[in-house]
Each structure stands twice: as structure tokens, then as C-alpha cells.
Design a protein around this motif. Structure first.
Motif, PDB file in Angstrom:
ATOM      1  N   MET A   1      56.192  35.303  45.196  1.00 50.07           N
ATOM      2  CA  MET A   1      54.778  35.535  46.017  1.00 50.07           C
ATOM      3  C   MET A   1      53.769  34.659  45.143  1.00 50.07           C
ATOM      4  O   MET A   1      53.649  35.342  44.024  1.00 50.07           O
ATOM      5  CB  MET A   1      54.650  36.972  46.314  1.00 50.07           C
ATOM      6  CG  MET A   1      53.328  37.054  47.321  1.00 50.07           C
ATOM      7  SD  MET A   1      53.161  38.786  47.835  1.00 50.07           S
ATOM      8  CE  MET A   1      51.750  38.924  47.281  1.00 50.07           C
ATOM      9  N   VAL A   2      52.890  33.968  45.833  1.00 55.94           N
ATOM     10  CA  VAL A   2      51.719  33.135  45.094  1.00 55.94           C
ATOM     11  C   VAL A   2      50.428  34.037  45.530  1.00 55.94           C
ATOM     12  O   VAL A   2      50.110  34.368  46.377  1.00 55.94           O
ATOM     13  CB  VAL A   2      51.929  31.763  45.288  1.00 55.94           C
ATOM     14  CG1 VAL A   2      50.426  31.207  44.670  1.00 55.94           C
ATOM     15  CG2 VAL A   2      53.120  31.159  45.102  1.00 55.94           C
ATOM     16  N   ARG A   3      49.988  34.459  44.268  1.00 58.12           N
ATOM     17  CA  ARG A   3      48.623  35.028  44.769  1.00 58.12           C
ATOM     18  C   ARG A   3      47.369  34.224  44.733  1.00 58.12           C
ATOM     19  O   ARG A   3      47.553  33.086  44.038  1.00 58.12           O
ATOM     20  CB  ARG A   3      48.181  36.064  43.468  1.00 58.12           C
ATOM     21  CG  ARG A   3      48.763  37.434  43.501  1.00 58.12           C
ATOM     22  CD  ARG A   3      48.382  38.514  42.546  1.00 58.12           C
ATOM     23  NE  ARG A   3      47.175  38.731  42.927  1.00 58.12           N
ATOM     24  CZ  ARG A   3      46.625  39.881  42.454  1.00 58.12           C
ATOM     25  NH1 ARG A   3      46.827  40.213  41.284  1.00 58.12           N
ATOM     26  NH2 ARG A   3      45.391  40.225  42.794  1.00 58.12           N
ATOM     27  N   ASN A   4      46.472  34.337  45.627  1.00 60.20           N
ATOM     28  CA  ASN A   4      45.020  33.573  45.551  1.00 60.20           C
ATOM     29  C   ASN A   4      44.566  33.758  44.454  1.00 60.20           C
ATOM     30  O   ASN A   4      44.365  34.841  43.919  1.00 60.20           O
ATOM     31  CB  ASN A   4      44.418  33.764  46.948  1.00 60.20           C
ATOM     32  CG  ASN A   4      45.199  33.490  48.246  1.00 60.20           C
ATOM     33  OD1 ASN A   4      45.827  32.493  48.289  1.00 60.20           O
ATOM     34  ND2 ASN A   4      44.889  34.163  49.241  1.00 60.20           N
ATOM     35  N   PRO A   5      43.910  32.693  43.904  1.00 57.89           N
ATOM     36  CA  PRO A   5      43.011  32.983  42.801  1.00 57.89           C
ATOM     37  C   PRO A   5      41.790  33.824  43.272  1.00 57.89           C
ATOM     38  O   PRO A   5      41.469  33.740  44.253  1.00 57.89           O
ATOM     39  CB  PRO A   5      42.657  31.528  42.509  1.00 57.89           C
ATOM     40  CG  PRO A   5      43.256  30.373  43.236  1.00 57.89           C
ATOM     41  CD  PRO A   5      43.873  31.324  44.558  1.00 57.89           C
TER      42      PRO A   5
END
Length: 90
Positions: free
Chosen positions: A1-5
């Protein structure tokens, strides 16, 4: 899962929260507070310096309990700092 900056506001709130928690800790050792809150010393240090800008709610709640802080007051203090910062910029 990629987190938003994180946004600049989120990073700033993290710094403010960390500063408030560190001030509330006062002369108590970080190790003692972390132990009592059930978190690692490394996590507490990262929160206090703003490296963890969005700590988990239950982590903040545990720290607030140990430090004798009211969560509503803590949230209000973070929000007030944002208002003060916005006043300086505007």
C-alpha cells in the motif's frame, strides 16, 4: 500500500503535537513515559521531534493518559497553533 505524501499542514501539526507532548513530559524521562504508555522509546522520540507526523490515535491517547493531558485540549492546542501560524502568514 502506498501512502500519500504528507502535506505541509500535516507535517506542521506533527511538529506542534510533538512539542506539546515533550513539554508535558517535562523532567520525566522519555524512557519512563514510553514504557508507561506501552510504546517504544524510539517511537516516542520520533513523535516528539515530528518524524512521525501522524501518529496512531491510540498512541496519542496512551501518551495523553500517561501525561495527564485531555485529548480535546491537546487537539485544541494544535488547532490554535495552526490559527496563530495562519495569522502570521496572512
Amino acid at each position: 500500500m502506498v501512502r500519500n505524501p504528507l502535506t505541509d499542514d500535516e507535517r506542521h501539526r506533527g511538529l506542534v503535537l510533538g512539542r506539546l507532548l515533550q513539554q508535558a513530559r517535562g523532567a520525566r524521562s522519555a524512557a519512563a513515559v514510553a514504557f508507561e504508555a506501552g510504546i517504544s522509546l524510539d517511537t516516542l522520540r520520533k513523535i516528539e521531534r515530528g518524524a512521525i507526523a501522524t501518529p496512531a490515535f491510540f498512541t496519542v491517547a496512551a501518551l495523553a493518559r500517561v501525561l495527564g493531558l485531555n485529548l480535546s485540549d491537546l487537539a485544541e492546542s494544535v488547532a490554535e497553533d495552526k490559527k496563530r501560524a495562519a495569522g502570521r502568514v496572512a
